[in-house]
Scaffold this motif. Structure first.
Motif, mmCIF file in Angstrom:
data_model
loop_
_atom_site.group_PDB
_atom_site.id
_atom_site.type_symbol
_atom_site.label_atom_id
_atom_site.label_comp_id
_atom_site.label_asym_id
_atom_site.label_seq_id
_atom_site.Cartn_x
_atom_site.Cartn_y
_atom_site.Cartn_z
ATOM 1 N N THR A 166 15.618 6.384 5.389
ATOM 2 C CA THR A 166 14.253 5.929 5.165
ATOM 3 C C THR A 166 13.765 5.250 6.443
ATOM 4 O OG1 THR A 166 14.952 3.753 4.396
ATOM 5 C CG2 THR A 166 14.696 5.499 2.699
ATOM 6 N N VAL A 167 12.502 4.890 6.462
ATOM 7 C CA VAL A 167 11.966 4.132 7.591
ATOM 8 C C VAL A 167 12.761 2.840 7.771
ATOM 9 C CG1 VAL A 167 9.935 2.832 8.391
ATOM 10 C CG2 VAL A 167 9.662 5.159 7.493
ATOM 11 N N SER B 248 10.073 2.410 2.610
ATOM 12 C CA SER B 248 10.798 3.323 1.718
ATOM 13 C C SER B 248 10.511 4.802 2.002
ATOM 14 C CB SER B 248 10.467 3.001 0.260
ATOM 15 O OG SER B 248 9.089 3.191 0.022
ATOM 16 N N THR B 249 9.653 5.081 2.953
ATOM 17 C CA THR B 249 9.311 6.462 3.296
ATOM 18 C C THR B 249 10.523 7.170 3.893
ATOM 19 O OG1 THR B 249 7.009 5.868 3.677
ATOM 20 C CG2 THR B 249 7.778 7.909 4.687
ATOM 21 N N ALA C 43 3.734 3.545 7.675
ATOM 22 C CA ALA C 43 4.450 4.516 6.841
ATOM 23 C C ALA C 43 5.030 3.875 5.585
ATOM 24 C CB ALA C 43 5.569 5.169 7.651
ATOM 25 N N GLY C 44 5.511 2.642 5.706
ATOM 26 C CA GLY C 44 6.176 1.967 4.595
ATOM 27 C C GLY C 44 7.685 2.117 4.710
ATOM 28 N N CYS D 41 6.073 1.977 11.561
ATOM 29 C CA CYS D 41 6.922 1.677 10.403
ATOM 30 C C CYS D 41 6.120 1.001 9.303
ATOM 31 C CB CYS D 41 8.090 0.773 10.805
ATOM 32 S SG CYS D 41 9.358 1.570 11.807
#
Length: 115
Positions: free
Chosen positions: A37-38, A27-28, A24-25, A21
């Motif tokens: 989102t994530v 907001s991904t 990836a970030g 997480c």
């Protein structure tokens, strides 16, 4: 697998999840979860951990009355997830597998939750 192996797998995989997480970030977009989102996926698993921690720790015979924690701002999710995973792991490790608890299965024991 026995309970200790399941708990070790949860420990390992939950660490890998939060690490992924953060890479990836928050907001991904999660392609396999349309509209999520994530951060949304992280919140969902945080809720799942909290739910099962509550069921086992309080030895609940029903899910009714469970109150999910309030969702923090996205930036607070990783810390909340980390705290919750530790609480869940500790509760599962300390619980007698034969303890009766609510589950959605015909197996209403803490062992089923660990599984």
């Amino acid at each position: 697998m026995d309970s200790n192996q399941f708990i070790a797998a949860l420990d390992r995989d939950s660490i890998a999840f939060i690490d992924a997480c953060e890479v990836a970030g928050l907001s991904t977009v999660v392609a396999s979860c349309p509209g999520w989102t994530v951060a949304d996926l992280l919140w969902h698993l945080t809720e799942v951990h909290d739910f099962w921690h509550t069921i086992v720790a309080e030895q609940r015979s029903d899910w009714k009355g469970y109150e999910q924690p309030p969702r923090p701002v996205d930036e607070g999710l990783p810390d909340l997830y980390r705290r919750g995973r530790v609480e869940l792991l500790e509760t599962l490790a300390e619980s007698d597998p034969a303890t009766p608890v609510w589950t959605w299965s015909s197996d209403n024991t803490a062992a089923f939750v660990v599984r």
